[in-house]
Design a protein around this motif. Sequence first.
Motif, PDB file in Angstrom:
ATOM      1  N   GLY A   1       0.815  -1.217   0.000  1.00 28.62           N
ATOM      2  CA  GLY A   1       0.000   0.000   0.000  1.00 28.62           C
ATOM      3  C   GLY A   1       0.841   1.256   0.000  1.00 28.62           C
ATOM      4  N   VAL A   2       1.882   1.275   0.825  1.00 25.39           N
ATOM      5  CA  VAL A   2       2.766   2.448   0.875  1.00 25.39           C
ATOM      6  C   VAL A   2       3.470   2.630  -0.463  1.00 25.39           C
ATOM      7  CG1 VAL A   2       4.894   3.332   1.933  1.00 25.39           C
ATOM      8  CG2 VAL A   2       3.074   2.425   3.376  1.00 25.39           C
ATOM      9  N   MET A   3       3.941   1.535  -1.033  1.00 25.48           N
ATOM     10  CA  MET A   3       4.623   1.651  -2.334  1.00 25.48           C
ATOM     11  C   MET A   3       3.659   2.142  -3.414  1.00 25.48           C
ATOM     12  SD  MET A   3       7.161  -1.627  -2.311  1.00 25.48           S
ATOM     13  CE  MET A   3       7.927  -1.188  -3.839  1.00 25.48           C
ATOM     14  N   ALA A   4       2.437   1.649  -3.411  1.00 24.84           N
ATOM     15  CA  ALA A   4       1.446   2.109  -4.389  1.00 24.84           C
ATOM     16  C   ALA A   4       1.160   3.594  -4.199  1.00 24.84           C
ATOM     17  CB  ALA A   4       0.162   1.289  -4.255  1.00 24.84           C
ATOM     18  N   ALA A   5       1.045   4.029  -2.946  1.00 26.24           N
ATOM     19  CA  ALA A   5       0.805   5.450  -2.675  1.00 26.24           C
ATOM     20  C   ALA A   5       1.968   6.297  -3.171  1.00 26.24           C
ATOM     21  CB  ALA A   5       0.578   5.661  -1.179  1.00 26.24           C
ATOM     22  N   ILE A   6       3.182   5.830  -2.952  1.00 30.42           N
ATOM     23  CA  ILE A   6       4.363   6.584  -3.422  1.00 30.42           C
ATOM     24  C   ILE A   6       4.352   6.674  -4.946  1.00 30.42           C
ATOM     25  CG2 ILE A   6       6.887   6.482  -3.625  1.00 30.42           C
ATOM     26  CD1 ILE A   6       6.918   5.356  -0.748  1.00 30.42           C
ATOM     27  N   ILE A   7       4.049   5.577  -5.614  1.00 26.35           N
ATOM     28  CA  ILE A   7       4.012   5.590  -7.089  1.00 26.35           C
ATOM     29  C   ILE A   7       2.934   6.542  -7.587  1.00 26.35           C
ATOM     30  CG2 ILE A   7       3.442   4.178  -9.111  1.00 26.35           C
ATOM     31  CD1 ILE A   7       4.856   1.845  -7.656  1.00 26.35           C
ATOM     32  N   ILE A   8       1.780   6.532  -6.977  1.00 22.29           N
ATOM     33  CA  ILE A   8       0.693   7.431  -7.384  1.00 22.29           C
ATOM     34  C   ILE A   8       1.087   8.884  -7.157  1.00 22.29           C
ATOM     35  CG2 ILE A   8      -1.662   8.159  -6.800  1.00 22.29           C
ATOM     36  CD1 ILE A   8      -2.283   5.166  -6.336  1.00 22.29           C
ATOM     37  N   ILE A   9       1.685   9.175  -6.016  1.00 19.58           N
ATOM     38  CA  ILE A   9       2.106  10.554  -5.714  1.00 19.58           C
ATOM     39  C   ILE A   9       3.149  11.021  -6.720  1.00 19.58           C
ATOM     40  CG2 ILE A   9       3.356  11.970  -4.032  1.00 19.58           C
ATOM     41  CD1 ILE A   9       1.900  10.341  -1.838  1.00 19.58           C
ATOM     42  N   VAL A  10       4.122  10.169  -7.024  1.00 20.54           N
ATOM     43  CA  VAL A  10       5.155  10.548  -7.996  1.00 20.54           C
ATOM     44  C   VAL A  10       4.524  10.776  -9.365  1.00 20.54           C
ATOM     45  CG1 VAL A  10       7.187   9.682  -9.237  1.00 20.54           C
ATOM     46  CG2 VAL A  10       7.055   9.450  -6.750  1.00 20.54           C
ATOM     47  N   ALA A  11       3.592   9.920  -9.759  1.00 17.57           N
ATOM     48  CA  ALA A  11       2.943  10.072 -11.062  1.00 17.57           C
ATOM     49  C   ALA A  11       2.149  11.378 -11.123  1.00 17.57           C
ATOM     50  CB  ALA A  11       2.027   8.875 -11.337  1.00 17.57           C
ATOM     51  N   VAL A  12       1.438  11.708 -10.064  1.00 17.06           N
ATOM     52  CA  VAL A  12       0.659  12.953 -10.029  1.00 17.06           C
ATOM     53  C   VAL A  12       1.588  14.156 -10.095  1.00 17.06           C
ATOM     54  CG1 VAL A  12      -0.813  14.391  -8.553  1.00 17.06           C
ATOM     55  CG2 VAL A  12      -1.354  11.976  -8.890  1.00 17.06           C
ATOM     56  N   ILE A  13       2.675  14.139  -9.351  1.00 19.90           N
ATOM     57  CA  ILE A  13       3.638  15.258  -9.366  1.00 19.90           C
ATOM     58  C   ILE A  13       4.224  15.423 -10.766  1.00 19.90           C
ATOM     59  CG2 ILE A  13       5.906  16.003  -8.514  1.00 19.90           C
ATOM     60  CD1 ILE A  13       5.099  14.822  -5.785  1.00 19.90           C
ATOM     61  N   MET A  14       4.595  14.300 -11.381  1.00 18.81           N
ATOM     62  CA  MET A  14       5.153  14.403 -12.737  1.00 18.81           C
ATOM     63  C   MET A  14       4.115  14.948 -13.718  1.00 18.81           C
ATOM     64  SD  MET A  14       7.455  10.937 -12.930  1.00 18.81           S
ATOM     65  CE  MET A  14       7.873  11.169 -14.635  1.00 18.81           C
ATOM     66  N   LEU A  15       2.890  14.535 -13.580  1.00 14.09           N
ATOM     67  CA  LEU A  15       1.827  15.017 -14.472  1.00 14.09           C
ATOM     68  C   LEU A  15       1.600  16.512 -14.275  1.00 14.09           C
ATOM     69  CD1 LEU A  15      -0.270  14.156 -16.574  1.00 14.09           C
ATOM     70  CD2 LEU A  15      -1.861  13.740 -14.692  1.00 14.09           C
ATOM     71  N   VAL A  16       1.567  16.953 -13.018  1.00 17.95           N
ATOM     72  CA  VAL A  16       1.374  18.374 -12.733  1.00 17.95           C
ATOM     73  C   VAL A  16       2.553  19.179 -13.269  1.00 17.95           C
ATOM     74  CG1 VAL A  16       1.277  20.071 -10.866  1.00 17.95           C
ATOM     75  CG2 VAL A  16      -0.149  18.023 -10.776  1.00 17.95           C
ATOM     76  N   ASN A  17       3.758  18.700 -13.065  1.00 19.08           N
ATOM     77  CA  ASN A  17       4.943  19.408 -13.564  1.00 19.08           C
ATOM     78  C   ASN A  17       4.957  19.439 -15.087  1.00 19.08           C
ATOM     79  OD1 ASN A  17       5.960  20.071 -11.096  1.00 19.08           O
ATOM     80  ND2 ASN A  17       7.375  18.346 -10.979  1.00 19.08           N
ATOM     81  N   LYS A  18       4.509  18.397 -15.702  1.00 14.40           N
ATOM     82  CA  LYS A  18       4.499  18.336 -17.156  1.00 14.40           C
ATOM     83  C   LYS A  18       3.525  19.366 -17.729  1.00 14.40           C
ATOM     84  CE  LYS A  18       4.179  14.945 -20.830  1.00 14.40           C
ATOM     85  NZ  LYS A  18       3.878  13.546 -21.169  1.00 14.40           N
ATOM     86  N   ARG A  19       2.380  19.529 -17.097  1.00 15.31           N
ATOM     87  CA  ARG A  19       1.386  20.491 -17.585  1.00 15.31           C
ATOM     88  C   ARG A  19       1.819  21.931 -17.337  1.00 15.31           C
ATOM     89  NH1 ARG A  19      -4.393  17.843 -15.888  1.00 15.31           N
ATOM     90  NH2 ARG A  19      -4.324  16.162 -17.415  1.00 15.31           N
TER      91      ARG A  19
END
Length: 124
Positions: free
Chosen positions: A78-96
């Motif tokens: 669960g913690v690893m999934a949360a970290i992956i989701i957070i990193v993906a969201v940050i990358m998406l926000v930075n990309k936009r």
Amino acid sequence: MPENNSQQRQVQEEAEEVKVIMMNNMEKNEERKEKVQDLDERAGELKSKSFHKTPMKAQKQMKCDNVKASWKLIAVVGVMAAIIIIVAVIMLVNKRSSPEIAHERVITPMHENGIIPTTIGGGM
């Protein structure tokens, strides 16, 4: 001979006393045997109960350990999934919000012959 009779009586009395003492000792010995047998039977019962309970306790302990290990694994995943989701969201926000990427997304109009119109001069 009277002395001989008195000595004989005295020896017989002593022998009788020894006989009584020996009989008492034999009775006590029989009682002890019975008590030892009773204790031996009880010890056997306790050993069998203990032998039966020990595997049950071990089985319960193993089941509890397995449940704990499962919860730990679920928590780690669960913690690893949360970290992956957070990193993906940050990358998406930075990309936009990145100006370089925003510049690349600008669609430049093309002329009908495939030539890109450009302005000469200031264009203002």
